[in-house]
Write a protein that holds these residues in place. Structure first.
Motif, short mmCIF file in Angstrom:
data_model
loop_
_atom_site.label_atom_id
_atom_site.label_comp_id
_atom_site.label_asym_id
_atom_site.label_seq_id
_atom_site.Cartn_x
_atom_site.Cartn_y
_atom_site.Cartn_z
N UNK A 14 0.72 -1.13 -0.05
CA UNK A 14 0.11 0.02 -0.18
C UNK A 14 0.85 1.22 0.05
N UNK A 15 1.86 1.43 0.88
CA UNK A 15 2.71 2.42 0.92
C UNK A 15 3.50 2.68 -0.37
N UNK A 16 4.13 1.36 -1.10
CA UNK A 16 4.69 1.77 -2.19
C UNK A 16 3.85 2.18 -3.31
N UNK A 17 2.67 1.68 -3.35
CA UNK A 17 1.68 1.85 -4.61
C UNK A 17 1.35 3.56 -4.26
N UNK A 18 0.97 4.00 -3.29
CA UNK A 18 0.66 5.42 -3.06
C UNK A 18 1.81 6.02 -3.20
N UNK A 19 3.04 5.80 -2.79
CA UNK A 19 3.92 6.74 -2.84
C UNK A 19 4.28 6.68 -4.28
N UNK A 20 4.19 5.82 -5.06
CA UNK A 20 4.47 5.83 -6.62
C UNK A 20 3.46 6.64 -7.18
N UNK A 74 -0.47 18.73 1.77
CA UNK A 74 -1.32 18.39 0.28
C UNK A 74 -0.93 16.61 0.27
N UNK A 75 -0.04 16.18 0.30
CA UNK A 75 0.06 14.77 0.00
C UNK A 75 -0.71 14.03 1.44
N UNK A 76 -0.52 14.82 2.50
CA UNK A 76 -1.09 13.78 3.73
C UNK A 76 -2.72 14.06 3.65
N UNK A 77 -3.42 15.04 3.08
CA UNK A 77 -4.57 15.20 2.89
C UNK A 77 -5.07 14.15 1.59
N UNK A 78 -4.28 14.12 0.51
CA UNK A 78 -4.44 13.45 -0.40
C UNK A 78 -4.71 11.80 0.26
N UNK A 79 -3.70 11.55 0.97
CA UNK A 79 -3.58 10.16 1.48
C UNK A 79 -4.81 9.89 2.20
N UNK A 80 -5.29 10.65 3.08
CA UNK A 80 -6.45 10.51 3.79
C UNK A 80 -7.80 10.54 3.09
N UNK A 81 -7.76 11.07 1.96
CA UNK A 81 -9.00 10.77 0.98
C UNK A 81 -8.84 9.74 -0.11
N UNK A 82 -7.72 9.17 -0.06
CA UNK A 82 -7.51 8.13 -0.91
C UNK A 82 -8.38 6.90 -0.78
N UNK A 83 -9.10 6.36 -1.63
CA UNK A 83 -9.91 5.21 -1.27
C UNK A 83 -9.83 4.06 -2.49
N UNK A 84 -9.58 4.47 -3.48
CA UNK A 84 -9.73 3.35 -4.57
C UNK A 84 -8.45 2.25 -4.55
N UNK A 85 -7.36 3.00 -4.38
CA UNK A 85 -6.21 1.98 -4.26
C UNK A 85 -5.97 1.23 -2.90
N UNK A 86 -6.68 1.95 -1.89
CA UNK A 86 -6.52 1.32 -0.44
C UNK A 86 -7.50 0.18 -0.41
N UNK A 87 -8.59 0.45 -1.13
CA UNK A 87 -9.60 -0.79 -1.17
C UNK A 87 -9.07 -1.91 -2.04
N UNK A 99 -10.67 3.20 4.23
CA UNK A 99 -11.36 1.63 3.84
C UNK A 99 -12.34 1.42 5.18
N UNK A 100 -11.86 1.58 6.26
CA UNK A 100 -12.79 1.48 7.43
C UNK A 100 -13.96 2.66 7.45
N UNK A 101 -13.76 3.88 7.04
CA UNK A 101 -14.78 4.86 6.88
C UNK A 101 -15.84 4.32 5.71
#
Length: 143
Positions: A14-20, A74-87, A99-101
């Motif tokens: 998850x970290x690698x995909x989001x960072x990429x 900006x990137x922290x806020x993007x990470x919090x709203x990211x849903x598709x990659x995390x799911x 995902x929990x939300x």
């Protein structure tokens, strides 16, 4: 995939995909701030006898600090709203906050989902306040 590389469903993937996925956003902000710093500042530091590391630490980083801080927020806020990659990448052993939300909201537990969002906003508010305070300080020092 070999068993000794347990990537599926791990936090590492998850970290690698989001960072990429977000490296382009961060590099654009940093590139824009670097383009505004003239190379003569670096050359002056080098000609004064400073090493490249010292020039970076004493000249470039203080000038780039507001851009780096805004990129981080900006990137922290993007990470919090990211849903598709995390799911797609989450499993039963690791779930992220979006995902929990989403699962609570989708399961009809809207009050719990709203509580998680409220807690997230409460946790991020001090960070945003700190960012705005540092940005105002940088503006005052630069003016």
């Amino acid at each position: 995939m070999p068993k000794w590389v347990p990537l599926y469903g791990s936090l590492t993937v998850i970290v690698l995909v989001c960072a990429t996925g977000w490296v382009a956003f961060g590099t654009r902000v940093v590139n824009a701030s670097l383009m505004q710093i003239h190379t003569e500042l670096e050359e002056a530091g080098l000609s004064a006898g400073a090493s490249r590391l010292t020039v970076m630490r004493r000249v470039l980083l203080p000038l780039m600090w507001p851009a780096l801080a805004s990129a981080w927020v900006w990137l922290a806020l993007l990470a919090l709203r990211e849903l598709t990659r995390a799911i797609i990448l989450s499993s039963a052993t690791n779930t992220t906050l979006p995902v929990i939300t989403w699962s609570l909201w989708n399961g009809g537990q809207i009050n719990q989902a709203a509580a998680i969002v409220l807690v997230t906003m409460a946790l991020f508010s001090p960070l945003l306040a700190l960012y705005f305070r540092l940005a105002a300080k940088a503006r005052r020092e630069g003016a």
